[in-house]
Design a protein around this motif. Sequence first.
Motif, PDB file in Angstrom:
ATOM      1  N   VAL A  30       0.841  -1.206   0.000  1.00 21.88           N
ATOM      2  CA  VAL A  30       0.000   0.000   0.000  1.00 21.88           C
ATOM      3  C   VAL A  30       0.872   1.251   0.000  1.00 21.88           C
ATOM      4  N   PHE A  31       1.934   1.245   0.789  1.00 17.01           N
ATOM      5  CA  PHE A  31       2.842   2.398   0.811  1.00 17.01           C
ATOM      6  C   PHE A  31       3.433   2.642  -0.578  1.00 17.01           C
ATOM      7  N   THR A  32       3.897   1.585  -1.220  1.00 18.32           N
ATOM      8  CA  THR A  32       4.472   1.721  -2.565  1.00 18.32           C
ATOM      9  C   THR A  32       3.417   2.191  -3.557  1.00 18.32           C
ATOM     10  N   GLY A  33       2.196   1.655  -3.449  1.00 20.54           N
ATOM     11  CA  GLY A  33       1.125   2.071  -4.352  1.00 20.54           C
ATOM     12  C   GLY A  33       0.768   3.531  -4.192  1.00 20.54           C
ATOM     13  N   VAL A  34       0.701   4.008  -2.952  1.00 20.02           N
ATOM     14  CA  VAL A  34       0.382   5.423  -2.710  1.00 20.02           C
ATOM     15  C   VAL A  34       1.489   6.320  -3.243  1.00 20.02           C
ATOM     16  N   LEU A  45      -0.440   2.052 -13.236  1.00 22.79           N
ATOM     17  CA  LEU A  45       0.942   1.841 -12.791  1.00 22.79           C
ATOM     18  C   LEU A  45       1.003   1.651 -11.276  1.00 22.79           C
ATOM     19  N   ALA A  46       0.175   2.383 -10.528  1.00 25.90           N
ATOM     20  CA  ALA A  46       0.150   2.252  -9.072  1.00 25.90           C
ATOM     21  C   ALA A  46      -0.356   0.873  -8.656  1.00 25.90           C
ATOM     22  N   LEU A  47      -1.382   0.370  -9.354  1.00 32.27           N
ATOM     23  CA  LEU A  47      -1.897  -0.956  -9.030  1.00 32.27           C
ATOM     24  C   LEU A  47      -0.885  -2.049  -9.366  1.00 32.27           C
ATOM     25  N   ILE A  48      -0.185  -1.900 -10.484  1.00 34.77           N
ATOM     26  CA  ILE A  48       0.848  -2.874 -10.854  1.00 34.77           C
ATOM     27  C   ILE A  48       1.974  -2.871  -9.813  1.00 34.77           C
ATOM     28  N   ALA A  49       2.396  -1.692  -9.398  1.00 36.01           N
ATOM     29  CA  ALA A  49       3.454  -1.588  -8.394  1.00 36.01           C
ATOM     30  C   ALA A  49       3.004  -2.176  -7.058  1.00 36.01           C
TER      31      ALA A  49
END
Length: 121
Positions: A30-34, A45-49
Amino acid sequence: MTQSPGEYKPNRRDVLRPVEYVGGAAIAAVFTGVVTLVVTRDLTLALIATGGVFIIVLVVLALLAMAVKPDASESAELHEHDAPGADGSRDAPGPGGESNGGIDGGGGDAPEGPAAPPRGH
């Protein structure tokens, strides 16, 4: 409630350990996605990450958990199953009254092959 000697019942901490691993991976994901969403403004791209980091962190945590030395209760359970004669197949007398030396049939590290001729002649 007493336990029989052969019965192992995990405590609450042991039962919840997988939840800790999944929770830690989810927090990192979640931190990486945010961060990815704030920087790129691209939801795909956020969901893939997020998914990639979740899987990678979960696999790394699982591998690190397997590398940890087992505690006393886990060691006792492992040694209980490895005890000679526990399943009836280890060190049972073979033909002629000889011990079969375990499951593999060998008594040590010597390679299998033809028997050596008798000594003394």
